[in-house]
Design a protein around this motif. Structure first.
Motif, mmCIF file in Angstrom:
data_model
loop_
_atom_site.group_PDB
_atom_site.id
_atom_site.type_symbol
_atom_site.label_atom_id
_atom_site.label_comp_id
_atom_site.label_asym_id
_atom_site.label_seq_id
_atom_site.Cartn_x
_atom_site.Cartn_y
_atom_site.Cartn_z
ATOM 1 N N HIS A 96 0.841 -1.203 0.000
ATOM 2 C CA HIS A 96 0.000 0.000 0.000
ATOM 3 C C HIS A 96 0.865 1.237 0.000
ATOM 4 C CE1 HIS A 96 -3.778 -2.017 0.470
ATOM 5 N NE2 HIS A 96 -3.310 -2.700 1.482
ATOM 6 N N GLU A 97 0.323 2.268 -0.608
ATOM 7 C CA GLU A 97 1.014 3.538 -0.612
ATOM 8 C C GLU A 97 0.902 4.193 0.764
ATOM 9 O OE1 GLU A 97 -3.145 4.003 -1.525
ATOM 10 O OE2 GLU A 97 -1.679 2.865 -2.635
ATOM 11 N N LEU A 98 1.721 5.172 1.001
ATOM 12 C CA LEU A 98 1.806 5.831 2.300
ATOM 13 C C LEU A 98 0.459 6.381 2.751
ATOM 14 C CD1 LEU A 98 3.513 6.812 4.664
ATOM 15 C CD2 LEU A 98 4.083 8.840 3.319
ATOM 16 N N PHE A 99 -0.302 6.994 1.860
ATOM 17 C CA PHE A 99 -1.596 7.572 2.223
ATOM 18 C C PHE A 99 -2.523 6.501 2.803
ATOM 19 C CE2 PHE A 99 -5.994 8.751 1.163
ATOM 20 C CZ PHE A 99 -6.087 9.920 1.911
ATOM 21 N N HIS A 100 -2.591 5.344 2.151
ATOM 22 C CA HIS A 100 -3.444 4.251 2.636
ATOM 23 C C HIS A 100 -2.996 3.799 4.023
ATOM 24 C CE1 HIS A 100 -5.014 0.151 3.004
ATOM 25 N NE2 HIS A 100 -6.005 0.595 2.250
ATOM 26 N N ARG A 101 -1.701 3.706 4.235
ATOM 27 C CA ARG A 101 -1.184 3.281 5.541
ATOM 28 C C ARG A 101 -1.562 4.265 6.638
ATOM 29 N NH1 ARG A 101 4.931 1.513 3.845
ATOM 30 N NH2 ARG A 101 4.284 -0.032 2.314
#
Length: 165
Positions: A107-112
């Motif tokens: 997952h990309e940082l935003f999702h995390r």
């Protein structure tokens, strides 16, 4: 991230099979070629078991990469990956049978950041899914899993879970 190691009791190609092959499938380097060919049947077996798990979706199975194989899939719309490679062993009797795996999320940082509160719960689901696939395979034994809590009902395959990394 969840990671661990295990012993594969299924067939592994011997050195002569690789040395006599007219065209390498993965690499001209003998060691890399052997690693890929030794890892392929176990990854195929694990992917077959993952495919039968109702929590797993969009399984993109058994793709070769540096020194091993990986698979991508989803659990509850979370993008997951599983990577397996040969590691050998210090014990000469089982030198060719030891492998390690790494499983986690893609997952990309935003999702995390947005879903940080769900991360540990999803990690436990991922760990249970991977542990179930590994313990269901008759050729996988002596599994040690790091990064999740205790595994309930480990069966007779010698699964040991350890906390932390």
């Amino acid at each position: 991230m969840i990671h661990g190691d295990f012993c594969w009791t299924g067939d592994i190609p011997d050195d002569d099979e690789i040395a006599d092959a007219p065209n390498p499938l993965f690499s001209v380097d003998f060691g890399e070629e052997w690693q890929h060919l030794a890892t392929r049947p176990l990854m195929t077996a694990v992917c077959r078991l993952l495919r039968s798990d109702p929590t797993v979706a969009d399984l993109d199975c058994s793709q070769p990469c540096d020194h091993g194989w990986y698979a991508d899939f989803k659990i509850d719309q979370w993008k997951c990956h599983l990577y397996v490679q040969w590691i050998g062993s210090d014990d000469a009797a089982d030198d060719d049978n030891m492998f390690e795996f790494h499983a986690g999320f893609r997952h990309e940082l935003f999702h995390r950041l947005v879903h940080r509160s769900q991360h540990n719960a999803k990690l436990r689901i991922l760990g249970a899914t991977i542990a179930h696939a590994f313990t269901s395979c008759p050729y996988i034994e002596s599994i040690v899993v790091y990064g999740i809590g205790p595994i309930e009902d480990a069966g007779n395959h010698g699964v040991h879970a350890k906390h932390g990394m």
